[in-house]
Design an enzyme around this catalytic site. Structure first.
Site, PDB file in Angstrom:
ATOM      1  N   SER A 208      18.777  22.949  -1.316  1.00  0.00           N
ATOM      2  CA  SER A 208      19.229  23.819  -2.409  1.00  0.00           C
ATOM      3  C   SER A 208      18.620  25.205  -2.270  1.00  0.00           C
ATOM      4  O   SER A 208      18.932  26.111  -3.029  1.00  0.00           O
ATOM      5  CB  SER A 208      18.811  23.203  -3.749  1.00  0.00           C
ATOM      6  OG  SER A 208      17.378  23.106  -3.779  1.00  0.00           O
TER       7      SER A 208
ATOM      8  N   GLU B  57      27.728  21.541  -1.754  1.00  0.00           N
ATOM      9  CA  GLU B  57      27.776  22.481  -2.898  1.00  0.00           C
ATOM     10  C   GLU B  57      27.252  23.855  -2.516  1.00  0.00           C
ATOM     11  O   GLU B  57      26.576  24.014  -1.501  1.00  0.00           O
ATOM     12  CB  GLU B  57      26.880  21.936  -4.030  1.00  0.00           C
ATOM     13  CG  GLU B  57      27.413  20.695  -4.700  1.00  0.00           C
ATOM     14  CD  GLU B  57      26.334  20.029  -5.576  1.00  0.00           C
ATOM     15  OE1 GLU B  57      26.569  18.908  -5.994  1.00  0.00           O
ATOM     16  OE2 GLU B  57      25.266  20.643  -5.786  1.00  0.00           O
TER      17      GLU B  57
ATOM     18  N   GLN C 297      11.892  20.114   5.372  1.00  0.00           N
ATOM     19  CA  GLN C 297      11.106  20.042   4.139  1.00  0.00           C
ATOM     20  C   GLN C 297      10.886  18.579   3.769  1.00  0.00           C
ATOM     21  O   GLN C 297      10.155  18.268   2.850  1.00  0.00           O
ATOM     22  CB  GLN C 297      11.835  20.742   2.991  1.00  0.00           C
ATOM     23  CG  GLN C 297      12.140  22.204   3.239  1.00  0.00           C
ATOM     24  CD  GLN C 297      13.065  22.755   2.175  1.00  0.00           C
ATOM     25  OE1 GLN C 297      12.636  23.210   1.120  1.00  0.00           O
ATOM     26  NE2 GLN C 297      14.354  22.692   2.432  1.00  0.00           N
TER      27      GLN C 297
ATOM     28  N   ASN D 241      26.531  22.028   3.371  1.00  0.00           N
ATOM     29  CA  ASN D 241      26.153  21.496   2.063  1.00  0.00           C
ATOM     30  C   ASN D 241      27.444  21.244   1.279  1.00  0.00           C
ATOM     31  O   ASN D 241      28.355  22.068   1.359  1.00  0.00           O
ATOM     32  CB  ASN D 241      25.276  22.541   1.332  1.00  0.00           C
ATOM     33  CG  ASN D 241      24.509  21.941   0.170  1.00  0.00           C
ATOM     34  OD1 ASN D 241      25.076  21.231  -0.657  1.00  0.00           O
ATOM     35  ND2 ASN D 241      23.212  22.191   0.121  1.00  0.00           N
TER      36      ASN D 241
ATOM     37  N   CYS E  80      -8.135  10.775   2.811  1.00  0.00           N
ATOM     38  CA  CYS E  80      -9.225  10.590   1.845  1.00  0.00           C
ATOM     39  C   CYS E  80      -9.520  11.922   1.152  1.00  0.00           C
ATOM     40  O   CYS E  80      -9.655  12.957   1.810  1.00  0.00           O
ATOM     41  CB  CYS E  80     -10.477  10.108   2.601  1.00  0.00           C
ATOM     42  SG  CYS E  80     -11.935  10.114   1.559  1.00  0.00           S
TER      43      CYS E  80
ATOM     44  N   HIS F 184       6.381  20.207   4.700  1.00  0.00           N
ATOM     45  CA  HIS F 184       5.799  19.633   3.489  1.00  0.00           C
ATOM     46  C   HIS F 184       5.084  18.314   3.739  1.00  0.00           C
ATOM     47  O   HIS F 184       4.898  17.523   2.817  1.00  0.00           O
ATOM     48  CB  HIS F 184       6.885  19.450   2.411  1.00  0.00           C
ATOM     49  CG  HIS F 184       7.463  20.754   1.947  1.00  0.00           C
ATOM     50  ND1 HIS F 184       8.663  20.854   1.289  1.00  0.00           N
ATOM     51  CD2 HIS F 184       6.996  22.026   2.057  1.00  0.00           C
ATOM     52  CE1 HIS F 184       8.916  22.135   1.010  1.00  0.00           C
ATOM     53  NE2 HIS F 184       7.924  22.862   1.464  1.00  0.00           N
TER      54      HIS F 184
HETATM   55  C1  BV8 Z   1       3.069  27.541  -2.223  1.00  0.00           C
HETATM   56  C2  BV8 Z   1       6.741  17.549  -1.106  1.00  0.00           C
HETATM   57  C3  BV8 Z   1       1.268  29.079  -2.295  1.00  0.00           C
HETATM   58  C4  BV8 Z   1       6.282  16.541  -2.055  1.00  0.00           C
HETATM   59  C5  BV8 Z   1       7.723  19.505  -2.182  1.00  0.00           C
HETATM   60  C6  BV8 Z   1       5.255  29.115  -9.991  1.00  0.00           C
HETATM   61  C7  BV8 Z   1       4.093  28.358 -10.011  1.00  0.00           C
HETATM   62  C8  BV8 Z   1       3.585  27.743  -8.865  1.00  0.00           C
HETATM   63  C9  BV8 Z   1       4.255  27.886  -7.657  1.00  0.00           C
HETATM   64  C10 BV8 Z   1       5.416  28.627  -7.662  1.00  0.00           C
HETATM   65  C11 BV8 Z   1       5.914  29.252  -8.785  1.00  0.00           C
HETATM   66  N1  BV8 Z   1       7.065  29.909  -8.448  1.00  0.00           N
HETATM   67  C12 BV8 Z   1       7.301  29.706  -7.132  1.00  0.00           C
HETATM   68  C13 BV8 Z   1       6.302  28.951  -6.651  1.00  0.00           C
HETATM   69  C14 BV8 Z   1       6.169  28.501  -5.297  1.00  0.00           C
HETATM   70  C15 BV8 Z   1       6.609  27.041  -5.242  1.00  0.00           C
HETATM   71  C16 BV8 Z   1       8.097  26.968  -5.465  1.00  0.00           C
HETATM   72  O1  BV8 Z   1       8.851  27.341  -4.587  1.00  0.00           O
HETATM   73  N2  BV8 Z   1       8.522  26.469  -6.642  1.00  0.00           N
HETATM   74  C17 BV8 Z   1       9.968  26.416  -6.905  1.00  0.00           C
HETATM   75  C18 BV8 Z   1      10.307  25.123  -7.623  1.00  0.00           C
HETATM   76  C19 BV8 Z   1      10.336  27.645  -7.711  1.00  0.00           C
HETATM   77  N3  BV8 Z   1       6.251  26.625  -3.919  1.00  0.00           N
HETATM   78  C20 BV8 Z   1       5.071  26.044  -3.713  1.00  0.00           C
HETATM   79  O2  BV8 Z   1       4.281  25.744  -4.574  1.00  0.00           O
HETATM   80  C21 BV8 Z   1       4.729  25.811  -2.246  1.00  0.00           C
HETATM   81  N4  BV8 Z   1       3.394  26.277  -2.002  1.00  0.00           N
HETATM   82  O3  BV8 Z   1       3.841  28.386  -2.582  1.00  0.00           O
HETATM   83  O4  BV8 Z   1       1.740  27.754  -2.024  1.00  0.00           O
HETATM   84  C22 BV8 Z   1      -0.138  29.097  -1.898  1.00  0.00           C
HETATM   85  C23 BV8 Z   1      -0.514  29.874  -0.798  1.00  0.00           C
HETATM   86  C24 BV8 Z   1      -1.832  29.924  -0.441  1.00  0.00           C
HETATM   87  C25 BV8 Z   1      -2.800  29.200  -1.163  1.00  0.00           C
HETATM   88  C26 BV8 Z   1      -2.413  28.394  -2.248  1.00  0.00           C
HETATM   89  C27 BV8 Z   1      -1.074  28.331  -2.616  1.00  0.00           C
HETATM   90  C28 BV8 Z   1       4.775  24.331  -1.926  1.00  0.00           C
HETATM   91  C29 BV8 Z   1       6.180  23.825  -2.095  1.00  0.00           C
HETATM   92  C30 BV8 Z   1       6.269  22.386  -1.572  1.00  0.00           C
HETATM   93  C31 BV8 Z   1       6.395  21.459  -2.734  1.00  0.00           C
HETATM   94  N5  BV8 Z   1       6.585  20.107  -2.210  1.00  0.00           N
HETATM   95  N6  BV8 Z   1       7.849  18.267  -1.720  1.00  0.00           N
HETATM   96  C32 BV8 Z   1       7.354  15.545  -2.370  1.00  0.00           C
HETATM   97  O5  BV8 Z   1       8.345  15.445  -1.596  1.00  0.00           O
HETATM   98  O6  BV8 Z   1       7.189  14.856  -3.378  1.00  0.00           O
HETATM   99  S1  BV8 Z   1       9.100  20.322  -2.723  1.00  0.00           S
HETATM  100  C33 BV8 Z   1      10.499  19.387  -2.621  1.00  0.00           C
HETATM  101  O7  BV8 Z   1      11.576  20.326  -2.787  1.00  0.00           O
HETATM  102  C34 BV8 Z   1      10.780  18.730  -1.285  1.00  0.00           C
HETATM  103  O8  BV8 Z   1       9.901  19.050  -0.239  1.00  0.00           O
HETATM  104  C35 BV8 Z   1      12.130  19.265  -0.956  1.00  0.00           C
HETATM  105  O9  BV8 Z   1      12.372  19.263   0.369  1.00  0.00           O
HETATM  106  C36 BV8 Z   1      12.011  20.631  -1.504  1.00  0.00           C
HETATM  107  C37 BV8 Z   1      13.279  21.397  -1.562  1.00  0.00           C
HETATM  108  O10 BV8 Z   1      14.266  20.564  -2.156  1.00  0.00           O
HETATM  109  P1  BV8 Z   1      15.554  20.236  -1.250  1.00  0.00           P
HETATM  110  O11 BV8 Z   1      15.092  19.562  -0.001  1.00  0.00           O
HETATM  111  O12 BV8 Z   1      16.354  21.454  -1.097  1.00  0.00           O
HETATM  112  O13 BV8 Z   1      16.255  19.156  -2.121  1.00  0.00           O
HETATM  113  P2  BV8 Z   1      17.190  19.422  -3.405  1.00  0.00           P
HETATM  114  O14 BV8 Z   1      17.345  18.126  -4.108  1.00  0.00           O
HETATM  115  O15 BV8 Z   1      16.690  20.626  -4.150  1.00  0.00           O
HETATM  116  O16 BV8 Z   1      18.600  19.852  -2.773  1.00  0.00           O
HETATM  117  C38 BV8 Z   1      19.322  18.906  -2.017  1.00  0.00           C
HETATM  118  C39 BV8 Z   1      20.527  19.650  -1.481  1.00  0.00           C
HETATM  119  O17 BV8 Z   1      21.248  18.757  -0.635  1.00  0.00           O
HETATM  120  C40 BV8 Z   1      21.511  20.091  -2.581  1.00  0.00           C
HETATM  121  O18 BV8 Z   1      21.887  21.426  -2.321  1.00  0.00           O
HETATM  122  C41 BV8 Z   1      22.690  19.133  -2.401  1.00  0.00           C
HETATM  123  O19 BV8 Z   1      23.915  19.762  -2.703  1.00  0.00           O
HETATM  124  C42 BV8 Z   1      22.613  18.837  -0.928  1.00  0.00           C
HETATM  125  N7  BV8 Z   1      23.235  17.573  -0.506  1.00  0.00           N
HETATM  126  C43 BV8 Z   1      23.399  16.432  -1.217  1.00  0.00           C
HETATM  127  N8  BV8 Z   1      23.997  15.500  -0.429  1.00  0.00           N
HETATM  128  C44 BV8 Z   1      24.194  16.075   0.791  1.00  0.00           C
HETATM  129  C45 BV8 Z   1      23.710  17.385   0.751  1.00  0.00           C
HETATM  130  N9  BV8 Z   1      23.750  18.224   1.807  1.00  0.00           N
HETATM  131  C46 BV8 Z   1      24.305  17.742   2.944  1.00  0.00           C
HETATM  132  N10 BV8 Z   1      24.792  16.489   3.067  1.00  0.00           N
HETATM  133  C47 BV8 Z   1      24.754  15.636   2.018  1.00  0.00           C
HETATM  134  N11 BV8 Z   1      25.253  14.382   2.148  1.00  0.00           N
END
Ligand code: BV8
Length: 266
Positions: free
Chosen positions: A210, A236, A122, A234, A148, A140
């Protein structure tokens, strides 16, 4: 105590520290196909903040729907492109960490050049590729690719910061980062490849995510419902933890080298 004794004791410590480790090694040893899902957590030890982690997570300072959505970009393209360009400059200073490097080694152990090992990420930093991983699927997009908004023409920008925001494209349009924003569809080929890899794999590891964002997090359920053993690395619990078969609780940069070390021994 001589070094062999030292080593074997630290080896045994691993099994105490990580009760599921021996089962994980056994599953990986017997696996024909392996799928990996990584998130921001695997790049934490390279100095890149996660999204939802405590205070340093991106989203604690910014509202994702303001900065990582087409609506946010349309409302203020200068603010959004500046934010991404600042992230790009920060990421440019980061190197792969032992977790990235161990995954590249794991690919070679599991299936050298036979792409039975698929690394779905991701993340948009491309540190997996820099660490030597070959079969990487970017769900992603990438912060290095900008396109563009008028023509869709995309190219890689590895240089210094843009001189103005939003950066002009070379034909009168403006540039946006080629990352997938909330509400935007994932690249169809990437999603198809990821879905297929998770459908046919014997073992799936979810590392540093997460499991909050869909459809990426749904890959864990796809693997599980097709009979794969699922493993989470992870520090957590995550939203997927209750559904996961085996846990290695800790940092990816610490645990993955241990997994590779045990696997490399006969
Ligand atoms: C889609 C790129 C459909 C940009 C990202 C309501 C309204 C609108 C949409 C939705 C909705 N409800 C649900 C959705 C769908 C939505 C979604 O899932 N929302 C969530 C928030 C509920 N998804 C979308 O919109 C996706 N598209 O559904 O399109 C569609 C279909 C057809 C036509 C039109 C539309 C698109 C989702 C992509 C969004 N872009 N990022 C950028 O980076 O700025 S998301 C962003 O979150 C990143 O990509 C990231 O990778 C992703 C997930 O986060 P994580 O990677 O898990 O990171 P996080 O911080 O959360 O967790 C880190 C973890 O690491 C923790 O658990 C921590 O404990 C752990 N950690 C920490 N240190 C360590 C460790 N682990 C191991 N070792 C360590 N040392």
């Amino acid at each position: 105590m001589d070094s062999n004794k030292n080593e074997s004791s630290s080896h045994n410590d691993h099994y105490t520290l990580y009760p599921d480790l021996s089962q994980v090694i056994k599953e990986l040893r017997n696996a024909k196909r392996v799928a990996i899902l990584t998130g921001a957590g695997i790049s934490t030890e390279s100095g890149i903040p996660t999204f939802r982690d405590g205070l340093d997570g991106f989203w604690s300072q910014f509202d994702p729907l303001e900065l990582a959505s087409p609506q946010g970009f349309a409302a203020d393209p200068a603010r959004v492109t500046r934010w991404y360009d600042e992230r790009r400059a920060a990421i440019a200073k980061c190197q792969p960490n032992p977790g990235h490097i161990a995954l590249a080694k794991l690919e070679q152990i599991v299936s050298p050049n036979k792409n039975l090992f698929t690394l779905v990420t991701q993340n948009i930093d491309r540190l997996h590729q820099l660490a030597g991983s070959k079969n990487v699927v970017e769900l992603h997009g990438s912060i290095w690719e900008w396109r563009c908004t008028k023509t869709g023409k995309q190219k890689e920008y590895r240089g210094g910061p843009f001189e103005q925001y939003p950066p002009p494209s070379d034909n009168g349009g403006i540039l946006r980062p080629s990352v997938v924003w909330f509400g935007e569809p994932l690249p169809p080929d990437a999603w198809r490849t990821a879905e297929n890899a998770c459908t046919i794999c014997d073992v799936m590891l979810s590392i540093g995510t997460s499991a909050a964002v869909y459809p990426a997090a749904g890959l864990i359920d796809i693997a599980q419902s097709n009979g794969a053993t699922t493993i989470e690395i992870n520090p957590e619990q995550t939203q997927a933890t209750p559904r996961i078969d085996l846990q290695l609780r800790g940092a990816a940069g610490v645990i993955l080298p241990i997994v590779v070390d045990h696997l490399s021994r006969s």
